[in-house]
Scaffold this motif. Structure first.
Motif, PDB file in Angstrom:
ATOM      1  N   GLY A   5       8.493   2.487 -24.763  1.00  0.00           N
ATOM      2  CA  GLY A   5       9.269   3.426 -25.548  1.00  0.00           C
ATOM      3  C   GLY A   5       8.717   4.833 -25.504  1.00  0.00           C
ATOM      4  O   GLY A   5       7.758   5.135 -24.788  1.00  0.00           O
ATOM      5  N   SER A   6       9.312   5.723 -26.279  1.00  0.00           N
ATOM      6  CA  SER A   6       8.870   7.117 -26.359  1.00  0.00           C
ATOM      7  C   SER A   6       8.569   7.450 -27.812  1.00  0.00           C
ATOM      8  O   SER A   6       9.053   6.789 -28.736  1.00  0.00           O
ATOM      9  N   ARG A   7       7.753   8.492 -28.023  1.00  0.00           N
ATOM     10  CA  ARG A   7       7.361   8.929 -29.360  1.00  0.00           C
ATOM     11  C   ARG A   7       7.364  10.443 -29.416  1.00  0.00           C
ATOM     12  O   ARG A   7       7.231  11.124 -28.388  1.00  0.00           O
ATOM     13  N   LYS A   8       7.469  10.949 -30.624  1.00  0.00           N
ATOM     14  CA  LYS A   8       7.293  12.371 -30.831  1.00  0.00           C
ATOM     15  C   LYS A   8       5.798  12.656 -31.017  1.00  0.00           C
ATOM     16  O   LYS A   8       5.066  11.859 -31.605  1.00  0.00           O
ATOM     17  N   ALA A   9       5.356  13.786 -30.500  1.00  0.00           N
ATOM     18  CA  ALA A   9       3.940  14.149 -30.623  1.00  0.00           C
ATOM     19  C   ALA A   9       3.814  15.638 -30.883  1.00  0.00           C
ATOM     20  O   ALA A   9       4.597  16.445 -30.360  1.00  0.00           O
ATOM     21  N   ARG A  10       2.833  15.980 -31.725  1.00  0.00           N
ATOM     22  CA  ARG A  10       2.553  17.395 -31.991  1.00  0.00           C
ATOM     23  C   ARG A  10       1.457  17.874 -31.066  1.00  0.00           C
ATOM     24  O   ARG A  10       0.459  17.181 -30.847  1.00  0.00           O
ATOM     25  N   VAL A  11       1.626  19.052 -30.504  1.00  0.00           N
ATOM     26  CA  VAL A  11       0.643  19.630 -29.589  1.00  0.00           C
ATOM     27  C   VAL A  11      -0.487  20.262 -30.403  1.00  0.00           C
ATOM     28  O   VAL A  11      -0.243  21.062 -31.306  1.00  0.00           O
ATOM     29  N   LEU A  12      -1.717  19.868 -30.099  1.00  0.00           N
ATOM     30  CA  LEU A  12      -2.878  20.365 -30.840  1.00  0.00           C
ATOM     31  C   LEU A  12      -3.367  21.722 -30.344  1.00  0.00           C
ATOM     32  O   LEU A  12      -3.810  22.558 -31.128  1.00  0.00           O
ATOM     33  N   TYR A  13      -3.302  21.941 -29.030  1.00  0.00           N
ATOM     34  CA  TYR A  13      -3.858  23.167 -28.446  1.00  0.00           C
ATOM     35  C   TYR A  13      -2.931  23.676 -27.338  1.00  0.00           C
ATOM     36  O   TYR A  13      -2.160  22.925 -26.749  1.00  0.00           O
ATOM     37  N   ASP A  14      -3.010  24.967 -27.072  1.00  0.00           N
ATOM     38  CA  ASP A  14      -2.289  25.523 -25.932  1.00  0.00           C
ATOM     39  C   ASP A  14      -2.803  24.891 -24.649  1.00  0.00           C
ATOM     40  O   ASP A  14      -4.001  24.594 -24.513  1.00  0.00           O
ATOM     41  N   TYR A  15      -1.890  24.688 -23.704  1.00  0.00           N
ATOM     42  CA  TYR A  15      -2.292  24.138 -22.396  1.00  0.00           C
ATOM     43  C   TYR A  15      -1.459  24.793 -21.306  1.00  0.00           C
ATOM     44  O   TYR A  15      -0.225  24.839 -21.384  1.00  0.00           O
ATOM     45  N   ASP A  16      -2.138  25.316 -20.283  1.00  0.00           N
ATOM     46  CA  ASP A  16      -1.465  25.922 -19.139  1.00  0.00           C
ATOM     47  C   ASP A  16      -1.409  24.919 -18.003  1.00  0.00           C
ATOM     48  O   ASP A  16      -2.443  24.396 -17.567  1.00  0.00           O
ATOM     49  N   ALA A  17      -0.229  24.637 -17.536  1.00  0.00           N
ATOM     50  CA  ALA A  17      -0.059  23.664 -16.454  1.00  0.00           C
ATOM     51  C   ALA A  17      -0.805  24.115 -15.206  1.00  0.00           C
ATOM     52  O   ALA A  17      -0.751  25.286 -14.816  1.00  0.00           O
ATOM     53  N   ALA A  18      -1.502  23.158 -14.576  1.00  0.00           N
ATOM     54  CA  ALA A  18      -2.264  23.477 -13.370  1.00  0.00           C
ATOM     55  C   ALA A  18      -1.393  23.475 -12.132  1.00  0.00           C
ATOM     56  O   ALA A  18      -1.717  24.127 -11.131  1.00  0.00           O
ATOM     57  N   ASN A  19      -0.272  22.741 -12.168  1.00  0.00           N
ATOM     58  CA  ASN A  19       0.646  22.690 -11.018  1.00  0.00           C
ATOM     59  C   ASN A  19       2.036  22.342 -11.531  1.00  0.00           C
ATOM     60  O   ASN A  19       2.265  22.142 -12.732  1.00  0.00           O
ATOM     61  N   SER A  20       3.001  22.236 -10.600  1.00  0.00           N
ATOM     62  CA  SER A  20       4.395  22.025 -10.979  1.00  0.00           C
ATOM     63  C   SER A  20       4.667  20.646 -11.566  1.00  0.00           C
ATOM     64  O   SER A  20       5.705  20.437 -12.197  1.00  0.00           O
ATOM     65  N   GLU A  52       2.912  19.325 -13.943  1.00  0.00           N
ATOM     66  CA  GLU A  52       2.468  19.316 -15.329  1.00  0.00           C
ATOM     67  C   GLU A  52       3.361  20.200 -16.185  1.00  0.00           C
ATOM     68  O   GLU A  52       4.105  21.063 -15.677  1.00  0.00           O
ATOM     69  N   LEU A  53       3.295  19.989 -17.497  1.00  0.00           N
ATOM     70  CA  LEU A  53       4.102  20.741 -18.449  1.00  0.00           C
ATOM     71  C   LEU A  53       3.180  21.601 -19.311  1.00  0.00           C
ATOM     72  O   LEU A  53       2.241  21.100 -19.925  1.00  0.00           O
ATOM     73  N   SER A  54       3.451  22.897 -19.354  1.00  0.00           N
ATOM     74  CA  SER A  54       2.663  23.782 -20.217  1.00  0.00           C
ATOM     75  C   SER A  54       3.000  23.512 -21.679  1.00  0.00           C
ATOM     76  O   SER A  54       4.145  23.177 -22.004  1.00  0.00           O
ATOM     77  N   LEU A  55       1.993  23.679 -22.551  1.00  0.00           N
ATOM     78  CA  LEU A  55       2.170  23.359 -23.965  1.00  0.00           C
ATOM     79  C   LEU A  55       1.758  24.532 -24.840  1.00  0.00           C
ATOM     80  O   LEU A  55       0.902  25.335 -24.470  1.00  0.00           O
ATOM     81  N   LEU A  56       2.366  24.593 -26.021  1.00  0.00           N
ATOM     82  CA  LEU A  56       2.006  25.572 -27.042  1.00  0.00           C
ATOM     83  C   LEU A  56       1.555  24.830 -28.283  1.00  0.00           C
ATOM     84  O   LEU A  56       2.166  23.825 -28.684  1.00  0.00           O
ATOM     85  N   ALA A  57       0.485  25.302 -28.894  1.00  0.00           N
ATOM     86  CA  ALA A  57      -0.046  24.636 -30.080  1.00  0.00           C
ATOM     87  C   ALA A  57       1.018  24.532 -31.165  1.00  0.00           C
ATOM     88  O   ALA A  57       1.792  25.472 -31.385  1.00  0.00           O
ATOM     89  N   ASP A  58       1.065  23.366 -31.826  1.00  0.00           N
ATOM     90  CA  ASP A  58       1.937  23.068 -32.974  1.00  0.00           C
ATOM     91  C   ASP A  58       3.385  22.762 -32.602  1.00  0.00           C
ATOM     92  O   ASP A  58       4.181  22.416 -33.491  1.00  0.00           O
ATOM     93  N   GLU A  59       3.753  22.866 -31.344  1.00  0.00           N
ATOM     94  CA  GLU A  59       5.124  22.469 -30.989  1.00  0.00           C
ATOM     95  C   GLU A  59       5.210  20.944 -30.925  1.00  0.00           C
ATOM     96  O   GLU A  59       4.205  20.246 -30.759  1.00  0.00           O
TER      97      GLU A  59
END
Length: 347
Positions: free
Chosen positions: A288-303, A305-312
């Protein structure tokens, strides 16, 4: 007169009264004790305070019977820099948050360092210094008096040998008896002081035990602080904590230490065993799938991966065969791999 007599003895021109073997051994033991006590004391001071300028300043203030101004020690200063940098970069960013946590730990280590220095100074350095500046100075003073009494005795013996007239010889014999008595009395005083060296060794042994206990407490505290810090940093990904491709989850080397460290080592967490990743591991075992909160900013290293913003909040799920440190993440039409240690699952 005594200088002349001493010179004549050195040149082999006059008789020299020898000290008994026991007293000579005691004198040798005292000199050896003084020599090594000074070396140990000075090197301990270097260990506790590596900065020579700071040691000189503390010495000057001590002689002036004044308290030295309080300054940050090296761990505290490093901790302050880390905390300031973390606040500058932003406590909400992964790097800024990690710097603040490391800074707090460095300050705690700095406080433990101060406690070690204070305890060691009172329980170890002060007794050693008291021996050098007190007991040994008294021994040196009495030994010098013994040397003078010996020279007086030898001078009296020389005059007795040179006396030709009966009256002069009688006077010389009386002088020899008096100087011999004074020499024997001073030799006994010196011997009693020197025999106290054994008690000094016993006292310094107790002080050494106190010093070892202070060091043990200090290193145990530092070890526990670093365990706590590693636990706090456990939620950060290995890519953020690694250096030269060495994983941050490299186990801590075993430490031969007292039982106070045993419980600490038992609490050593790893990234894979943290509470955050254990919940995500359950997700990886399901379809299955779940909702998750992003803890820290993350810049994708390549195509991929998905870049993330804290708290989204994003949707995450697992794909068979995916690396254990990653999940698939979705944000609207965007999709890509995301590191699990950047996420907190939502109910």
């Amino acid at each position: 007169m005594q200088r002349t007599k001493f010179t004549e003895e050195k040149l082999g021109q006059a008789e020299k009264t020898e000290l008994d073997a026991h007293l000579e051994n005691l004198l040798s033991k005292a000199e050896c004790t003084k020599l090594w006590t000074e070396k140990i004391m000075k090197q301990t001071e270097v260990l506790l305070q590596p900065n020579p300028n700071a040691r000189i300043e503390e010495f000057v203030y001590e002689k002036l019977d004044r308290k030295a101004p309080s300054r940050m020690n090296n761990p505290e200063l490093l901790g302050q820099y880390m905390t300031d940098a973390g606040n500058e970069f932003g406590p909400g960013t992964a790097y800024g948050n990690a710097l603040i946590k490391c800074g707090e730990t460095q300050k705690r280590i700095g406080a433990a360092d101060r406690e070690l220095i204070q305890t060691s100074a009172i329980n170890f350095l002060t007794p050693l210094r008291n021996f050098i500046e007190g007991d040994y100075k008294t021994i040196t003073k009495e030994r010098k008096l013994l040397q003078n009494k010996r020279l007086d005795l030898d001078a009296a013996k020389t005059r007795l040998k040179k006396a030709k007239v009966a009256e002069a010889r009688a006077a010389s014999e009386q002088e020899v008896r008096i100087t011999q008595s004074e020499f024997d009395r001073q030799a006994e005083i010196t011997r009693l002081l020197l025999e106290g060296i054994s008690s000094t060794h016993a006292h310094h042994l107790r002080c050494l035990n106190d010093f070892v206990e202070a060091q043990m407490t200090y290193y145990a505290q530092c070890y526990q602080y670093m365990l706590d810090l590693q636990k706090q940093l456990g939620s950060f990904p290995s890519t953020f904590l690694s250096n030269n491709n060495q994983s941050s989850t490299t186990p801590v080397q075993s430490v031969s230490s007292p039982s106070v460290l045993a419980s600490a080592s038992a609490s050593l967490p790893s990234v894979s065993n943290s509470m955050v990743t254990s919940g995500l591991s359950e997700l990886k075992s399901s379809s299955g799938s779940r909702k998750a909160r992003v803890l820290y900013d993350y810049d994708a290293a390549n195509s991929s991966e998905l870049s993330l913003l804290a708290d989204e909040v994003i949707t995450v799920y697992s794909i068979p065969g995916m690396d254990s440190d990653w999940l698939m993440g979705e944000r609207g039409n965007q999709k890509g791999k995301v590191p699990i240690t950047y996420l907190e699952l939502l109910n």
